[in-house]
Scaffold this motif. Structure first.
Motif, PDB file in Angstrom:
ATOM      1  N   ARG A  21       0.832  -1.195   0.000  1.00 48.20           N
ATOM      2  CA  ARG A  21       0.000   0.000   0.000  1.00 48.20           C
ATOM      3  C   ARG A  21       0.872   1.253   0.000  1.00 48.20           C
ATOM      4  N   LEU A  22       1.905   1.247   0.819  1.00 47.02           N
ATOM      5  CA  LEU A  22       2.810   2.398   0.874  1.00 47.02           C
ATOM      6  C   LEU A  22       3.556   2.590  -0.448  1.00 47.02           C
ATOM      7  N   ALA A  23       3.976   1.484  -1.046  1.00 45.94           N
ATOM      8  CA  ALA A  23       4.673   1.565  -2.331  1.00 45.94           C
ATOM      9  C   ALA A  23       3.736   2.104  -3.413  1.00 45.94           C
ATOM     10  N   ARG A  28       1.969   6.519  -6.959  1.00 43.69           N
ATOM     11  CA  ARG A  28       0.941   7.453  -7.422  1.00 43.69           C
ATOM     12  C   ARG A  28       1.385   8.895  -7.229  1.00 43.69           C
ATOM     13  N   SER A  29       2.024   9.165  -6.108  1.00 49.70           N
ATOM     14  CA  SER A  29       2.496  10.513  -5.822  1.00 49.70           C
ATOM     15  C   SER A  29       3.553  10.947  -6.838  1.00 49.70           C
ATOM     16  N   LYS A  30       4.486  10.060  -7.120  1.00 49.06           N
ATOM     17  CA  LYS A  30       5.532  10.379  -8.099  1.00 49.06           C
ATOM     18  C   LYS A  30       4.934  10.563  -9.490  1.00 49.06           C
ATOM     19  N   ALA A  31       3.957   9.736  -9.850  1.00 49.21           N
ATOM     20  CA  ALA A  31       3.317   9.861 -11.158  1.00 49.21           C
ATOM     21  C   ALA A  31       2.572  11.187 -11.272  1.00 49.21           C
ATOM     22  N   ALA A  32       1.914  11.602 -10.203  1.00 48.62           N
ATOM     23  CA  ALA A  32       1.195  12.873 -10.210  1.00 48.62           C
ATOM     24  C   ALA A  32       2.160  14.036 -10.355  1.00 48.62           C
ATOM     25  N   GLU A  33       3.283  13.975  -9.646  1.00 46.78           N
ATOM     26  CA  GLU A  33       4.290  15.040  -9.760  1.00 46.78           C
ATOM     27  C   GLU A  33       4.846  15.109 -11.182  1.00 46.78           C
ATOM     28  N   ALA A  34       5.123  13.953 -11.761  1.00 51.28           N
ATOM     29  CA  ALA A  34       5.660  13.921 -13.125  1.00 51.28           C
ATOM     30  C   ALA A  34       4.642  14.467 -14.123  1.00 51.28           C
TER      31      ALA A  34
END
Length: 78
Positions: A21-23, A28-34
């Motif tokens: 879940r943490l991974a 998702r967070s990194k994808a949103a930032e990108a």
């Protein structure tokens, strides 16, 4: 005497789920930032500015067209 690994593996399974879940959350967070970074770069580019201008022109044209046009669907009685 043998041990059932499934019986004693409950906490390990829960730990793995939490790690997954943490991974997933981090991915998702990194994808949103990108995605946000790519959008900002596109908005600054010539193609982005042209696309924005075209969308604004289309918006103005369609707004003006609705005021002077007849309804698309007409009802007929009888």
């Amino acid at each position: 005497m043998g041990f059932c690994l499934a019986c004693f593996g409950g906490s390990n399974k829960e730990q793995r789920r939490e790690e997954d879940r943490l991974a997933s959350e981090e991915a998702r967070s990194k994808a949103a930032e990108a995605a946000q970074k790519r959008q900002e770069q596109f908005d600054k580019s010539a193609a982005g500015k042209a696309a924005r201008a075209q969308m604004a022109a289309m918006s103005k044209q369609s707004a003006a067209g609705y005021k002077n046009s007849e309804p698309v669907l007409k009802w007929q009685v009888g």
